[in-house]
Design a protein around this motif. Structure first.
Motif, short mmCIF file in Angstrom:
data_model
loop_
_atom_site.label_atom_id
_atom_site.label_comp_id
_atom_site.label_asym_id
_atom_site.label_seq_id
_atom_site.Cartn_x
_atom_site.Cartn_y
_atom_site.Cartn_z
N MET A 1 0.84 -1.18 0.00
CA MET A 1 0.00 0.00 0.00
C MET A 1 0.88 1.24 0.00
O MET A 1 1.83 1.32 0.76
N GLU A 2 0.58 2.21 -0.89
CA GLU A 2 1.36 3.43 -0.98
C GLU A 2 0.47 4.64 -0.71
O GLU A 2 -0.75 4.62 -0.90
N PHE A 3 1.10 5.74 -0.29
CA PHE A 3 0.39 6.96 0.03
C PHE A 3 0.96 8.10 -0.79
O PHE A 3 2.16 8.20 -0.99
N ASP A 4 0.07 9.00 -1.27
CA ASP A 4 0.54 10.16 -2.03
C ASP A 4 0.73 11.35 -1.09
O ASP A 4 0.50 11.27 0.12
N ASP A 5 1.17 12.46 -1.67
CA ASP A 5 1.45 13.64 -0.87
C ASP A 5 0.19 14.16 -0.18
O ASP A 5 0.23 14.69 0.92
N GLU A 6 -0.94 14.02 -0.87
CA GLU A 6 -2.19 14.49 -0.28
C GLU A 6 -2.52 13.71 1.00
O GLU A 6 -2.98 14.28 1.98
N ASP A 7 -2.23 12.39 0.99
CA ASP A 7 -2.47 11.58 2.17
C ASP A 7 -1.59 12.02 3.33
O ASP A 7 -2.01 12.07 4.49
N LYS B 1 -5.59 -6.34 8.32
CA LYS B 1 -6.51 -5.50 9.08
C LYS B 1 -5.90 -4.13 9.35
O LYS B 1 -6.59 -3.11 9.26
N GLN B 2 -4.61 -4.12 9.69
CA GLN B 2 -3.94 -2.85 9.94
C GLN B 2 -3.97 -1.95 8.70
O GLN B 2 -4.27 -0.77 8.78
N LYS B 3 -3.64 -2.56 7.54
CA LYS B 3 -3.65 -1.78 6.30
C LYS B 3 -5.06 -1.30 5.97
O LYS B 3 -5.25 -0.15 5.56
N GLN B 4 -6.04 -2.17 6.14
CA GLN B 4 -7.42 -1.78 5.85
C GLN B 4 -7.89 -0.69 6.80
O GLN B 4 -8.58 0.26 6.40
N GLU B 5 -7.51 -0.81 8.05
CA GLU B 5 -7.89 0.19 9.04
C GLU B 5 -7.30 1.55 8.68
O GLU B 5 -7.97 2.58 8.80
N LEU B 6 -6.05 1.56 8.23
CA LEU B 6 -5.42 2.81 7.84
C LEU B 6 -6.09 3.41 6.61
O LEU B 6 -6.32 4.62 6.53
N GLU B 7 -6.42 2.56 5.63
CA GLU B 7 -7.12 3.06 4.44
C GLU B 7 -8.47 3.65 4.81
O GLU B 7 -8.88 4.69 4.27
N ASP B 8 -9.18 3.00 5.75
CA ASP B 8 -10.47 3.52 6.20
C ASP B 8 -10.30 4.86 6.89
O ASP B 8 -11.11 5.79 6.71
N LEU B 9 -9.25 4.99 7.70
CA LEU B 9 -8.99 6.25 8.38
C LEU B 9 -8.71 7.37 7.39
O LEU B 9 -9.19 8.49 7.54
N VAL B 10 -7.92 7.06 6.34
CA VAL B 10 -7.62 8.06 5.31
C VAL B 10 -8.89 8.47 4.58
O VAL B 10 -9.16 9.66 4.38
N LYS C 1 0.44 4.47 10.25
CA LYS C 1 1.10 4.87 9.01
C LYS C 1 2.61 4.68 9.09
O LYS C 1 3.24 4.19 8.16
N GLU C 2 3.20 5.06 10.24
CA GLU C 2 4.64 4.90 10.40
C GLU C 2 5.05 3.42 10.34
O GLU C 2 6.04 3.07 9.71
N GLU C 3 4.25 2.57 11.01
CA GLU C 3 4.57 1.14 11.00
C GLU C 3 4.48 0.57 9.59
O GLU C 3 5.36 -0.18 9.16
N ILE C 4 3.42 0.92 8.88
CA ILE C 4 3.24 0.37 7.53
C ILE C 4 4.28 0.94 6.57
O ILE C 4 4.84 0.23 5.73
#
Length: 911
Positions: free
Chosen positions: A1-7, A93-102, A146-149
């Motif tokens: 899973m990757e995050f852009d600058d907006e995230d 679950k951790q990744k999904q939880e982070l995506e839901d938070l975003v 986010k830091e962990e992932i």
């Protein structure tokens, strides 16, 4: 899973409405459903699926599990696949939880742009405060996720790059070989430097010691932080897998390699320097303590090598090489032997490479003692918080914790240390600062007083050669007359000054064990004790106390090791430091022999739960597993509940065997062939009637059982007595016509030879013989770790119940302690009596578990004693045995049942 600058920008000001929380909780609950299928290298048995489901549920709910799965049922593979399936789902679950938070934060941010004025005009200030508190908590959680992932993604990217370049070309391999030759030449030079002797005693003399009240820096006294040059990184959620021996850990790692997770799991195997060190200078040392000290000394020397030409550093401790080996170990699952081999190829230290691989590892395989000993665990960088702990082969976990924290010193070690330390002080007295002299004299005072305790006149009332006395730690401190000393400060001084290492250097250089030539001093009158201590070690051309030590030593424990060390002070300091523990949870056992060298002081731990408390409280979930975990009350009452765990957090799971019911025939017999009651209690087992009846039973079994028969006796003495009686009355020769008779040796180095002959006699029986019979001992070398599969163990015979000696002072003290600290059991028995029975039944279960080692195996188990018919005894047998146990009152029916069992197998051997 990757995050852009907006995230990234969103995470700076993330805000989630309170009504979104229930949705997230519902998602977690739905995801927590137990899966129906698990990745497995083959189609799993039903009991394996059940095992993995129960394991998954226990891990997901963060509970403590006691799992019993008989040997041969694929327990290790079930643990691996069940636990790693949970770990993969947890990471998803951790990744999904982070995506839901975003996603929620974006939605809420858009909604909040038009509602800012409304929120500002809110009439409730407390709602605004509560909202901001909740907002901050969610922001912190999201940022941590986010830091962990992100850290995991970066690590995976780095390891992918390592994988791509891990296949060397022929040219690169040729270059590696050339570097290997160059390195060998350089290492020979380093070899000379590190072994070069110098007349300068600066490394032997202890450094100036600061005030006890000062903030002591370990760097000022030669210690260097192992992690000072190497980054640690963020710890990912991981599974700590523990087992008893390095060979069992190697087997576990090989199971991971064969599993579906073998190529995608990051595994690190921890071990001692003795197993992982590849520096030949360090490896040549025989003592574990000396290996550790020499390694630490070479780490220290990496800074002092620039100042002194004759001081070397370890050529394998290089940052870039350690990184390479760490990454290599993470991208490919390797056991200890493979790590050592790779370490030699990369010229990198496997010991430190594995330690620095812990944060990134998803599975860490390690021996019991590293996990169970708190200071060792912390020194290795093991963090249990929110991680999983799985302890395999856990049937002796309680005893293991006791032994890890118990320590015994002998009179020989005390006298040797006193003599060496006295001569050390005499030689360097003029060069030592006053503080050092003060502490060394306090150490000498403690050693001499310990010797006085052992030299006290024995109790004249006792007729035994050994006089054993047990004291509380407080009473011992007073009887040894060291109550006025600050043991905490002395222990601290010994750690910081490294006095034991300094003394060892002195012993290695001047060999004071025989006689040290030091400056002449004016003769003074000495007390009898002083003269004794001075002359105790002076035996011409012989190691000290060699004439007093036992000819045979067993095991490789620290105590045995300390007996052969040139300087045993480090081992003695472990005993001294144990005196700082909680007094009520321990005792000091004083054993006085005719010879001082055979006398000993032992720190005996009585409450293992206190040292297991941190594991239970910090880890997300703890699993103890084994082939035979009965009786489970040892774990529940004495370890888990006593360690602070609630009863509703403990889960028990026991599965059956993979074999069909018709392949196992467990029997308990009350009477022998002539109708004599089989009563192998201590009062009756030595009678001629009982010995004769036992001989008749074994003779009849030899006639009807094919292959191998293993007979377990309660002790070596009883086995010897039975063998002599059967030989005298002629029954042994009758048995030998059908089975070749073997006996378990007492020496470890003879076990392999006896097992080989036993196996050959079964595979290629001579004359009219149909196999072999092996006389073994419960708790001996054959009762654990040996697999009598197939024809090697068609019948396991247990003679009597191997209760330990109730009159043992240590056992009696343990039982009294349990009676005073724990409530009675549901059956009304005192905790001490339960412990006594549990020790016996655990030994029985381990012995009879030697049979039935795979799905096509078959065997009969014969329990010879009328007490095996009691429900209370049957309840403590493994479930896969007790549910099929047939209680036989007379020998005739048992003989018939066994005959039919093997006749059926002869007609249909695959059933």
């Amino acid at each position: 899973m990757e995050f852009d600058d907006e995230d990234d920008e969103l995470f700076k000001n993330i805000s989630i409405p309170t009504d979104a929380a229930p949705k997230k909780d519902n998602q977690v609950k739905e995801a927590a459903n137990i899966p129906e299928e698990f990745p497995f290298p083959f189609v799993p048995y039903d009991i394996q699926i059940g095992f993995m489901k129960a394991l998954y549920r226990t891990l997901d709910e963060g509970k403590i599990g006691i799992f019993e799965s008989p040997t041969g049922t694929g327990k290790s593979l079930s643990l691996i696949c069940g636990a790693l399936k949970w770990l993969r789902d947890f990471e998803d679950k951790q990744k999904q939880e982070l995506e839901d938070l975003v996603g929620l934060s974006r939605e809420y941010r858009n909604q909040s742009d038009g509602n800012e004025n409304c929120a500002a005009n809110s009439s409730s200030g407390f709602d605004w405060i509560s909202e901001n508190v909740a907002k901050k908590a969610r922001e912190e959680k999201a940022q941590k996720l986010k830091e962990e992932i992100d850290e995991r993604l970066k690590r995976e990217a780095r390891l992918d790059a390592v994988r791509k370049r891990s296949r060397p070309t022929k040219q690169a391999k040729r270059k590696h070989d050339e570097l290997d030759k160059d390195f060998n030449v350089l290492f020979k030079n380093a070899d000379i430097e590190m072994t070069d002797k110098t007349d300068d005693d600066d490394d032997i003399i202890v450094a100036d010691y600061a005030s006890d009240d000062d903030d002591l820096s370990s760097r000022d006294y030669g210690h260097e932080n192992d992690n000072e040059e190497l980054e640690e990184g963020v710890h990912v959620t991981k599974i700590y897998f523990c087992s008893r021996t390095h060979s069992q850990l190697a087997q576990f790692v090989r199971e991971i390699q064969k599993s579906p997770y073998g190529e995608t799991t990051q595994v690190i195997t921890l071990g001692s320097r003795q197993n992982l060190c590849i520096n030949p200078i360090v490896k040549q040392l025989k003592s574990i303590s000396l290996i550790n000290e020499k390694c630490q000394e070479l780490q220290k020397n990496k800074s002092s090598a620039k100042k002194k030409k004759n001081v070397g550093k370890c050529p394998y401790y290089k940052q870039e090489n350690i990184y390479d080996l760490r990454d290599n170990a993470l991208i490919e699952v390797q056991d200890i032997e493979q790590l050592v081999k790779t370490g030699k190829q990369l010229k990198a230290c496997p010991y430190y490479s594995t330690r620095y691989g812990i944060p990134a590892a998803e599975v860490v395989a390690l021996p019991y003692n590293i996990l169970l000993h708190k200071s060792t665990r912390e020194a290795c960088g093991i963090k249990l918080k929110d991680n999983i702990v799985i302890i395999d082969e856990a049937h002796n976990l309680v005893e293991t914790i006791n032994s890890v924290y118990s320590v015994e010193v002998t009179g020989a070690q005390l006298s040797r240390a006193h003599s060496q330390l006295s001569q050390y002080l005499e030689k360097y007295l003029s060069r030592l600062k006053a503080t050092n002299v003060l502490y060394i004299k306090q150490l000498l005072f403690i050693l001499s007083n310990f010797i006085k305790v052992l030299k006290d006149v024995k109790n004249s009332k006792t007729k035994q050669s050994t006089d054993t006395k047990i004291q509380t730690v407080a009473d011992f401190v007073f009887s040894a007359e060291i109550w006025n000393l600050n043991i905490f400060k002395i222990v601290k001084y010994c750690e910081v000054s490294q006095i034991s290492r300094k003394l060892h250097g002195f012993v290695e250089k001047y060999n004071p064990s025989t006689e040290v030539k030091i400056a002449e001093k004016p003769k003074v009158n000495k007390s009898a004790l002083s003269s004794f201590l001075t002359n105790f070690n002076k035996k011409e051309n012989a190691p000290p106390f060699s004439h007093l030590m036992d000819k045979e030593t067993s095991g490789s424990s620290e105590a045995n090791e300390a007996g052969t060390m040139s300087s045993p002070l480090m081992h003695i300091l472990t005993f001294i430091s144990s005196l700082t523990s909680v007094y009520s949870d321990a005792r000091i056992v004083i054993k006085k022999e005719d010879l001082l060298s055979h006398s000993s002081l032992k720190f005996l731990l009585l409450n293992p739960a206190d040292h297991f408390r941190d594991v239970l409280s910090e880890a997300k979930s703890v699993i103890v597993a084994g082939g035979t975990m009965q009786p489970v009350s040892e774990f529940k009452d004495r370890l888990f509940i006593a360690g602070g765990a609630s009863l509703d957090r403990i889960i028990e799971y026991s599965c059956g065997h993979v074999i069909p019911e018709c392949n196992l025939l467990p029997l308990s017999l009350a009477k022998g062939p002539s109708g004599v009651d089989l009563d192998f209690t201590y009062q009756s087992r030595d009678t001629l009637a009982m010995l004769d009846e036992l001989g008749r039973v074994l003779c009849n079994l030899c006639n009807i059982i094919p292959g191998g028969v293993v007979v377990f006796y309660p002790s070596y003495d009883y086995e010897k007595k039975v063998y002599a009686h059967l030989e005298k009355n002629g029954m042994l020769s009758r048995m030998s016509e059908k089975k070749r008779i073997f006996r378990e040796p007492k020496r470890t180095n003879q076990v392999e030879g006896v097992l080989l002959e036993y196996s050959n006699s079964i595979k290629k029986p001579s004359n009219r013989q149909s196999g072999a019979m092996l006389f073994s001992v419960v708790g001996g070398k054959m009762s654990e770790g040996i697999n009598f599969s197939d024809n090697l163990g068609r019948c396991i015979v247990m003679v009597g119940l191997p209760y330990p000696n109730m009159y043992s002072p240590e056992l009696k003290e343990k039982m009294d302690y349990l009676n005073s600290s724990l409530p009675k059991g549901p059956d009304g028995k005192l905790p001490g009596q339960q412990h006594y029975e549990n020790l016996c039944m655990k030994a029985v279960n381990q012995s009879i578990g030697r049979a039935i080692r795979h799905k096509d195996d078959y065997a009969t188990i014969v329990l010879l004693d009328q007490r095996y018919l009691k429900p209370s005894i049957v309840a403590k047998l493994p479930g896969w045995i007790s549910q099929y146990l047939k209680k036989i009152d007379r020998f005739g029916p048992m003989f018939s049942i066994i005959s039919k069992f093997f006749a059926t197998k002869k007609r249909d051997p695959i059933s």
